[in-house]
Enzyme design. Structure first.
Site, PDB file in Angstrom:
ATOM      1  N   LYS A 186      39.794  37.591 -11.008  1.00 12.63           N
ATOM      2  CA  LYS A 186      40.001  38.997 -11.325  1.00 12.63           C
ATOM      3  C   LYS A 186      39.330  39.273 -12.664  1.00 12.63           C
ATOM      4  CE  LYS A 186      42.828  41.184 -13.752  1.00 12.63           C
ATOM      5  NZ  LYS A 186      41.796  42.078 -14.301  1.00 12.63           N
ATOM      6  N   GLU A 245      44.441  31.181 -22.860  1.00 16.80           N
ATOM      7  CA  GLU A 245      43.712  31.267 -24.117  1.00 16.80           C
ATOM      8  C   GLU A 245      43.835  32.694 -24.602  1.00 16.80           C
ATOM      9  OE1 GLU A 245      39.504  31.440 -25.035  1.00 16.80           O
ATOM     10  OE2 GLU A 245      40.817  32.228 -26.594  1.00 16.80           O
ATOM     11  N   CYS A 281      37.688  36.134 -29.765  1.00 18.09           N
ATOM     12  CA  CYS A 281      39.015  35.604 -30.106  1.00 18.09           C
ATOM     13  C   CYS A 281      38.948  34.666 -31.299  1.00 18.09           C
ATOM     14  CB  CYS A 281      39.641  34.924 -28.890  1.00 18.09           C
ATOM     15  SG  CYS A 281      38.506  33.767 -28.117  1.00 18.09           S
ATOM     16  N   GLU A 341      46.183  40.795 -34.815  1.00 18.51           N
ATOM     17  CA  GLU A 341      44.757  40.628 -34.544  1.00 18.51           C
ATOM     18  C   GLU A 341      44.153  42.015 -34.326  1.00 18.51           C
ATOM     19  OE1 GLU A 341      43.721  39.278 -30.563  1.00 18.51           O
ATOM     20  OE2 GLU A 341      42.121  38.031 -31.389  1.00 18.51           O
TER      21      GLU A 341
END
Ligand code: ADP
Length: 491
Positions: A180, A259, A293, A387
């Protein structure tokens, strides 16, 4: 913002059971260029029923793919790598159109992924077990077999790499996959693999790709988590979504590989080569406009070199060109959506209202946000706590390496980190103290190679993509014995 364009709008169907098919309900959604706002494609908008068909196709294809000779699996991946190489210009163009990736980042992704495919081609021949001495005379083995169907959920930011790694090792190890992609990169982070792997000879149903409209991810995710034949989920994306998926998968007792986000520190020690440290910091903070990331978000510099480092980094930051990612000298392309831009703007503005100083940048330009350096960011600002996916880094001056480590670890995340020092021994000692899955001594936090054990600790997730760790993630280790003849039982 929409601009005049000669680009034709492509139409994409989903890829299920080796066929290109419309969504069950016939719906489609617009795939947008983040820089221009143009529609670049109309893409099938799946619902839960499409996901179910994809899982069923993957489940039916599993036994034959598992048993296919390793040579066949290897051939598919080597061919896929060659096909990707032969299409690099076209695929690079799609990365730019769908995700605003500038030329350098697109080339890095292409190079990484063809290398990944060539490496996992060898996984087909990885030993699948061991013989273990038995005290009761059995012939005992630890044997690995693929898990079955793997659900792969990928993000848009490094669309090519993160979608490729979500399918490559699982497939090479004999699993079948339902991918997906993100609704923001349905082609370059998803459907492209249907084209490439079909041409490379992957049998129908082994890889299935289900695309969905914005806001519809959960239905597909729920189907992957709840359908019994799906035995593993791998997910790359935000910590909030990863946590939800892990909770749902936990209820089904399904293993996940996650992750997630990062708040990655870059420590610059007083013995660093300042020019090198400046270049490393700019790259780590601003590559792909800070939407990685691993991006360096918190730069901690030791006081003796702080003035020189900060002024040189501010100067370099001001010189980074923001604009059209099609122009090869652009470093800072667009943020992925208007709401992403708004979030970056509001976090910077709030930090500034609370007392942060802007050393460079600090504003939006069209769909881009300037490369921005902040100092004195207050701990209670949203920027300090969360973040922020954009080209913004905060600098703080520290009085010792110990203070740097303490500040580096003062986050719930733990993905990547860097320590710039010319003393490798000292760097290694400090590396042991950093709470992150990845530490680079004398380098910045952004980097990846397919054979490395990539992944985080704390709120950055668990499980590892890459290297031999994937064998544990995407196979089951089973204890299999053979008793020769017979042995006595107590009753
Ligand atoms: P990002 O903020 O990096 O886009 P997200 O976690 O929102 O991170 O998205 C990463 C991937 O997770 C995308 O493919 C997205 O469609 C998917 N996703 C988002 N919400 C859900 C959900 N509830 N269930 C499953 N997948 C989801």
């Amino acid at each position: 913002m929409a601009t005049e364009t000669t680009q034709t709008v492509r139409e994409f169907q989903q890829f299920i059971g080796g066929e290109w098919v419309d969504a069950a309900e016939g719906a489609a959604f617009d795939d947008l260029d983040p820089f221009t706002g143009d529609v670049v494609a109309r893409v099938a908008a799946a619902g839960r029923e499409d996901a179910r068909r994809a899982v069923e196709a993957a489940s039916s294809a599993f036994p034959a793919w598992w048993q296919a000779p390793p040579a066949e699996k290897q051939r598919v991946f080597l061919k896929a790598a060659d096909l990707l190489d032969s299409r690099s210009e076209d695929v690079g163009g799609w990365l730019t159109r769908e995700t605003g990736s500038a030329f350098g980042f697109s080339m890095f992704q292409l190079h990484f992924v063809s290398g990944l495919f060539r490496q996992v081609a060898g996984l087909a021949y990885a030993p699948i077990g061991e013989v273990i001495p038995s005290d009761i005379g059995q012939f005992a083995m630890g044997l690995r077999r693929p898990v079955g169907v793997v659900g792969a959920i990928a993000p848009w930011n490094a669309a090519l790499i993160l979608s490729a790694r979500s399918i490559a090792a699982p497939l090479a190890l004999g699993n079948t996959v339902v991918l997906k992609p993100s609704e923001l990169s349905p082609y370059s982070g998803g459907l492209l693999w249907g084209e490439i792997f079909a041409e490379a000879g992957l049998p129908p149903g082994v890889l299935n790709i289900v695309t969905h409209a914005p806001g519809e991810a959960q239905a597909i995710g729920d189907e992957l988590v709840e359908y019994p034949a799906v035995r593993r989920i791998n997910f790359t994306g935000s910590t909030a979504t990863g946590r939800k998926l892990a909770e749902a998968a936990g209820a089904q007792l399904k293993r996940v590989v996650l992750e997630l986000g990062g708040y990655n520190p870059l420590i610059v020690l007083a013995d660093a080569d300042v020019e090198y440290a400046v270049n490393a910091a700019a790259f780590g903070a601003f590559m792909h406009q800070g939407q990685i990331c691993m991006s360096a978000r918190k730069i901690l510099v030791e006081r003796p070199i702080a003035d020189e480092f900060v002024s040189k980094l501010a100067e370099k930051t001001k010189g980074l060109k923001a604009g059209d990612p099609r122009e090869h000298d652009t470093v800072i392309g667009p943020l992925i959506t208007e709401s992403a831009l708004d979030l970056v703007r509001s976090r910077v503005d709030q930090a500034v209202e609370k007392g942060a100083k802007v050393l460079a940048g600090g504003d939006a330009v069209g769909s881009c946000y300037q490369a921005t350096l902040l100092a004195d960011v207050p701990e209670d600002s949203e920027f300090a706590k969360n973040e922020t996916f954009g080209p913004v880094a905060a600098i703080a001056v520290v009085d010792s390496a110990d203070e740097a480590v303490e500040k580096a670890n003062a986050t719930s995340y733990g993905l990547s980190s860097g320590i710039i020092t010319s003393d490798a021994d000292r760097g290694l000692v400090l590396a042991q103290q950093i709470e992150a899955g990845i530490v680079h001594v004398n380098d910045q936090p952004v980097g990846d190679e397919p054979q490395m054990p990539f992944g985080g600790v704390k709120d950055s997730g668990f499980g590892r993509f890459g290297g031999t760790a994937v064998i544990d993630e995407f196979t089951e280790l089973r204890w299999v014995t053979v008793t020769r003849g017979s042995h006595p039982f107590p009753f």
